[in-house]
Design a protein around this motif. Structure first.
Motif, short mmCIF file in Angstrom:
data_model
loop_
_atom_site.label_atom_id
_atom_site.label_comp_id
_atom_site.label_asym_id
_atom_site.label_seq_id
_atom_site.Cartn_x
_atom_site.Cartn_y
_atom_site.Cartn_z
N SER A 242 21.74 20.13 1.50
CA SER A 242 20.48 19.44 1.22
C SER A 242 20.43 18.12 1.96
O SER A 242 19.41 17.77 2.56
N VAL B 166 15.13 17.41 -3.21
CA VAL B 166 15.37 18.83 -3.45
C VAL B 166 14.94 19.57 -2.19
O VAL B 166 13.84 19.33 -1.69
N ASP C 66 17.12 26.13 -4.22
CA ASP C 66 17.39 25.20 -3.11
C ASP C 66 18.50 25.75 -2.20
O ASP C 66 19.02 26.84 -2.45
N TYR D 14 15.20 26.19 -9.76
CA TYR D 14 14.28 25.25 -10.41
C TYR D 14 13.02 25.98 -10.86
O TYR D 14 12.51 26.84 -10.13
N ALA E 215 14.23 17.13 -12.42
CA ALA E 215 14.79 17.93 -11.32
C ALA E 215 16.28 18.18 -11.54
O ALA E 215 16.78 19.29 -11.32
N LEU F 141 10.82 21.13 -11.48
CA LEU F 141 10.15 20.31 -10.48
C LEU F 141 8.75 19.94 -10.94
O LEU F 141 7.94 20.80 -11.27
#
Ligand SMILES: *Cc1c(COP(=O)(O)O)cnc(C)c1O
Length: 404
Positions: free
Chosen positions: A8, A28, A40, A46, A364, A369
């Motif tokens: 990430s 994210v 992710d 999420y 998060a 989200l």
């Protein structure tokens, strides 16, 4: 970069270095999405409680929409409007039927559809009302959000969105949102239209006083000005009805649609109006290379077919009831106010407790989200394909994040 991005942090670094900083996203990095859930690059899942600002009302990778998109992708994607396609006509017919209007005009982004409505209204002022060339004011509302073009930000009341983008386009007058007396006082012989969001999404899901939309409708009719409803975020089932205006049985002169119209797959926007309004548009006077392209309109037509059954409107109502019930039961002192219609909520957090951004950050971390707006407000607009359990867990995560 010599090595391929991986984590990430790598992707965030690339964006930061090579993409202009016109957003400040949560940390994210999403790589996949299905239904109401995304994953992710590290494989963490999420719940998507923002749904692309309602562009993903039907969820990520909706099987019906993906099937149509794949078929059309292999068949025909673009003709330009220099030629006809076998997709635009059926799409236009179906969208006219959904809105109850005579005709539509397709564009791509929401802002382009707003621009289209402004151009149509200005021409209507000249050609139907007989106003001289430099005349024609469109009244807009304080706290509005209609997009990012130079003309649209000219009548924004948000300093961040507007600052230093002048010279600003004239011809707009701002009145306070939800104030029918101010609107009545502002309308004069130069007025050609009233442009408003039936619910202000970007403003924090701000719902006008009951009867306001009906009063605006009556006033516009009485004064012979166009009522233009920007349903880009509020429309297409989000509030539990096809359009937010439906809650007051109001039919505007122009509907502006976008976001979910493209099924979360393509940018697809449109305005809908009756012939007496849209016939002011003549060949060459407006257009867009990609507007009404066969790929987008094939997907849009499937979106319309899905809306025609009423099942998504019903889901928004049902899940909205679950959300309202859970939030009421939570009764958290850190929550100052909740505004909600259908599966769409603006939650004001006590700014003394934490900022909206901080709350979204904590959510998060806990696998949800959401997006903050205006400092201490968070906005919830989960995909309408979410489950009841998803909604219950969402509220549990909000509670947990507020208590952390
Ligand atoms: C998102 C939005 C727009 C602008 O749409 P874009 O596709 O981002 O240009 C306009 N009006 C409203 C109410 C919106 O929510």
């Amino acid at each position: 970069m010599t090595t391929a991005p991986h984590s990430s942090a790598d992707y965030i670094d690339l964006e930061h270095r090579y993409a202009a900083h016109n957003y400040s996203p949560l940390d994210v990095v999403i790589a996949r999405g299905e239904g109401a859930w995304v994953e992710d690059v590290e494989g963490k899942r999420y719940f998507d409680a923002l749904a692309g600002y309602s562009a993903l009302n039907f969820g990520h990778s909706n099987p019906r929409l993906v099937a149509v998109a794949e078929r059309q992708l292999r068949t025909l994607t673009l003709t330009s409007r220099a030629f006809h396609s076998d997709q635009l006509g059926p799409f236009a017919r179906d969208l006219a039927a959904l809105t109850g209007k005579d005709m539509i005009l397709p564009m791509n982004s929401g802002a382009e559809a707003v621009e289209t409505a402004i151009k149509v209204t200005r021409r209507w002022g000249k050609r139907a009302k007989g106003l001289p060339e430099d005349w024609g004011t469109i009244i807009v509302m304080g706290g509005n959000f209609h997009g990012r073009t130079t003309t649209i930000v000219s009548f924004s009341t948000d300093k961040t969105a507007r600052e230093d983008y002048g010279p600003y386009t004239p011809g707009f007058l701002v009145v306070p949102y939800g104030d029918i007396h101010a609107l009545r006082a502002a309308i004069n012989d130069e007025t050609i239209g009233v442009l408003l969001e039936p619910i202000q999404g970007e403003g924090g899901v701000v719902i006008p006083p009951a009867g306001f939309l009906r009063d605006v409708r009556a006033l516009c009719t009485e004064r012979n000005v166009l009522m233009i409803a920007d349903e880009i975020q509020s429309g297409l089932a989000r509030t539990g009805r096809t359009f937010a205006c439906d809650h007051e049985d109001v039919v505007p002169d122009i509907y502006i649609m976008g976001k979910a119209l493209g099924g979360g797959i393509v940018p697809l926007s449109a305005i809908a109006a009756d012939t007496n309004v849209l016939s002011v548009i003549t060949p060459g006077s407006h257009g867009s290379t990609f507007g009404g392209n066969p790929f987008a309109t094939a997907i849009g037509r499937e979106v319309i077919a899905m809306l025609a059954t009423g099942e998504f409107q019903e889901r928004a109502r049902m899940l909205g009831d679950v959300l309202a019930g859970e939030l009421a039961a939570l009764n958290h002192p850190g929550i100052v106010e909740v505004r909600q219609r259908g599966l769409w909520a603006g939650i004001d957090v006590d700014p003394g407790l934490m900022s909206g951004k901080e709350l979204c950050h904590r959510m998060a971390e806990r696998g949800v989200l959401a997006k903050d707006t205006h400092g201490s407000t968070i906005r919830l607009a989960p995909p309408l394909v979410a489950s009841e359990d998803d909604i219950r867990s969402l509220v549990a995560v909000i509670a947990d994040s507020l208590n952390a």
